[in-house]
Design a protein around this motif. Structure first.
Motif, mmCIF file in Angstrom:
data_model
loop_
_atom_site.group_PDB
_atom_site.id
_atom_site.type_symbol
_atom_site.label_atom_id
_atom_site.label_comp_id
_atom_site.label_asym_id
_atom_site.label_seq_id
_atom_site.Cartn_x
_atom_site.Cartn_y
_atom_site.Cartn_z
ATOM 1 N N GLY A 19 0.799 -1.468 0.091
ATOM 2 C CA GLY A 19 -0.278 -0.333 0.017
ATOM 3 C C GLY A 19 1.458 1.239 0.450
ATOM 4 N N ASP A 68 -6.347 1.645 -4.987
ATOM 5 C CA ASP A 68 -7.372 1.477 -4.182
ATOM 6 C C ASP A 68 -8.117 2.877 -4.424
ATOM 7 O OD1 ASP A 68 -6.695 -0.433 -1.710
ATOM 8 O OD2 ASP A 68 -5.064 0.432 -0.836
ATOM 9 N N ASP A 123 -9.754 -7.149 -6.545
ATOM 10 C CA ASP A 123 -9.423 -8.232 -7.394
ATOM 11 C C ASP A 123 -10.533 -9.389 -7.665
ATOM 12 O OD1 ASP A 123 -8.608 -10.710 -7.198
ATOM 13 O OD2 ASP A 123 -7.225 -11.239 -5.676
HETATM 14 O O1 KG4 Z 1 1.637 -4.284 2.809
HETATM 15 P P1 KG4 Z 1 0.389 -4.537 2.875
HETATM 16 O O2 KG4 Z 1 -0.725 -5.251 4.094
HETATM 17 O O3 KG4 Z 1 0.323 -2.908 3.695
HETATM 18 C C1 KG4 Z 1 1.559 -2.392 3.484
HETATM 19 O O4 KG4 Z 1 2.949 -2.394 3.994
HETATM 20 O O5 KG4 Z 1 1.197 -1.481 2.917
HETATM 21 O O6 KG4 Z 1 -0.320 -4.049 1.449
HETATM 22 C C2 KG4 Z 1 -1.403 -3.870 1.318
HETATM 23 C C3 KG4 Z 1 -1.965 -3.298 -0.005
HETATM 24 C C4 KG4 Z 1 -3.744 -2.771 -0.624
HETATM 25 O O7 KG4 Z 1 -2.888 -1.176 -0.822
HETATM 26 C C5 KG4 Z 1 -4.251 -2.895 -0.442
HETATM 27 O O8 KG4 Z 1 -5.439 -2.726 -1.300
HETATM 28 C C6 KG4 Z 1 -3.392 -4.182 -1.012
HETATM 29 O O9 KG4 Z 1 -2.324 -4.228 -0.337
HETATM 30 N N1 KG4 Z 1 -4.452 -5.471 -1.639
HETATM 31 C C7 KG4 Z 1 -4.787 -6.081 -2.214
HETATM 32 C C8 KG4 Z 1 -5.097 -7.002 -2.595
HETATM 33 N N2 KG4 Z 1 -4.834 -7.345 -1.084
HETATM 34 C C9 KG4 Z 1 -4.056 -6.598 -0.428
HETATM 35 N N3 KG4 Z 1 -4.171 -5.909 -4.126
HETATM 36 C C10 KG4 Z 1 -5.089 -6.269 -4.089
HETATM 37 N N4 KG4 Z 1 -5.532 -7.147 -5.183
HETATM 38 C C11 KG4 Z 1 -5.899 -7.524 -3.309
HETATM 39 N N5 KG4 Z 1 -5.638 -9.353 -3.421
#
Ligand code: KG4
Ligand code: ZN
Length: 334
Positions: A136, A166, A183
């Motif tokens: 994110g 997002d 997704d």
């Molecule tokens: O690594 P993470 O949990 O937190 C950070 O370190 O930012 O990543 C969160 C991000 C969010 O933008 C969320 O929308 C995205 O990962 N995310 C996804 C999916 N699962 C989580 N993006 C697309 N498809 C998914 N299945």
């Protein structure tokens, strides 16, 4: 056989994990639903929720692992980057525990931990390997020469891939975080139905802010002509958008692999939970004859197991910290 307790609290997940000799014994995660109504993470509310969750989460992680506090050899925590108020909760807790138990403290960089999540489990990449870390807050192509020697080859100059998901989801009226929902809807849609702008970036860097603007203009134009456009075409819009993001990511990752000649490739971070990215990445590996690695689903989004495995490798390398180590919101690698 070092036993390590690790804590992750950089954003909106409070997580604790116990690992023994590099094997994950437990990984407990408490999510914070309080942010949903605001369409994004509210830092002050995140810190307060971490304060409420940290003791029960650590307690559960120890219980699930069947490990007593007295059996711990080191305490690890996420030092950076992240929301400073959130990081401080985990950091202070870890430091207090290390002081009380008189055990070494290990400060871990969150982005290094996302990469090393690929060292959890049976199937591991060999060094050197490349990792596309997509979360994110970050989008990076990293060359890992050893667990402690990571070099960033390319990164985003503006939005992260997770933000692209997002922010586009928000424009579509979907709740935060919209990535997993895009997704979900994309699975029923036609990825070639609509076209969105792809940036032309030099080298191995990424840019995603143009895509967001392209989505905004597209939706303004289509809904002006036809107000029910989004509701009617949601799966096709999501599938097309997701395909564009995946194409941007894999184009640069392919280039990095060709330029470095490295044949073990990993993905990591929250967006690596995306089913479309996972299958396109594996297909690319098959096509090019590269080995591909993806962390188990629960180790893609933020979790303490990745902090624990990183701490384990730091401990093996003799890289422990003293109690002067503290949290920092900044992102530089150590
Ligand atoms: O690594 P993470 O949990 O937190 C950070 O370190 O930012 O990543 C969160 C991000 C969010 O933008 C969320 O929308 C995205 O990962 N995310 C996804 C999916 N699962 C989580 N993006 C697309 N498809 C998914 N299945
Ligand atoms: Zn993360």
């Amino acid at each position: 056989m070092p036993t390590i307790l690790a804590i992750e609290s950089s954003c909106d997940e409070t997580s604790a994990s116990v690992c023994r000799d590099g094997a994950i014994l437990s990984n407990h995660i408490a999510n914070q639903s309080v942010h949903e109504q605001y369409g994004g993470v509210v830092p002050e509310l995140a810190s307060r929720a971490h304060m409420q969750h940290i003791v029960p989460v650590v307690d559960l992680a120890l219980k699930k692992a069947g490990v007593e506090l007295s059996a711990l050899d080191a305490i690890a925590f996420t030092q950076a980057p992240g929301l400073i108020g959130s990081l401080l909760v985990g950091a202070q807790f870890a430091k207090s525990l290390a002081l009380a138990l008189d055990k070494p403290l290990i400060a871990v960089h969150h982005m290094q931990a996302h990469v090393l999540a690929n060292l959890i489990g049976e199937q591991k990449p060999d060094f050197p390997f490349l990792c596309l870390t997509v979360s994110g807050g970050h989008t990076q192509i990293v060359q890992a020469n050893s667990p402690t020697e990571l070099v960033v080859l390319g990164e985003t100059i503006d939005d992260a891939a997770g933000e692209a998901f997002d922010k586009s989801a928000k424009l579509l009226g979907l709740p935060y975080p919209g990535g997993p929902l895009i997704d979900k809807y994309a699975k029923e849609g036609n990825p070639n139905r609509f076209r969105f702008a792809e940036p032309q970036m030099e080298g191995l860097n990424f840019s995603f802010s143009g895509l967001k603007t392209s989505v905004l203009y597209f939706l303004q134009k289509e809904t002006a002509a036809h107000p029910g456009f989004v509701e009617e075409h949601l799966p096709d819009i999501c599938a097309s958008l997701q395909q564009t993001i995946i194409r941007i990511l894999l184009k640069k990752f392919r280039k990095a692999a060709k330029e470095t000649g490295i044949r073990d490739l990993c993905i990591a971070g929250g967006v690596s939970a995306n089913s479309g990215l996972r299958s396109a990445f594996e297909a690319m590996g098959k096509e090019e004859g590269w080995r591909t690695f993806i962390p188990a689903f629960q180790y893609c989004t933020d979790n303490a197991a990745m902090i624990a495995i990183t701490a384990y490798h730091k401990l093996l390398a003799g890289a422990t910290d003293d109690l002067s180590a503290s949290a920092t919101a900044r992102c530089e690698w150590h």
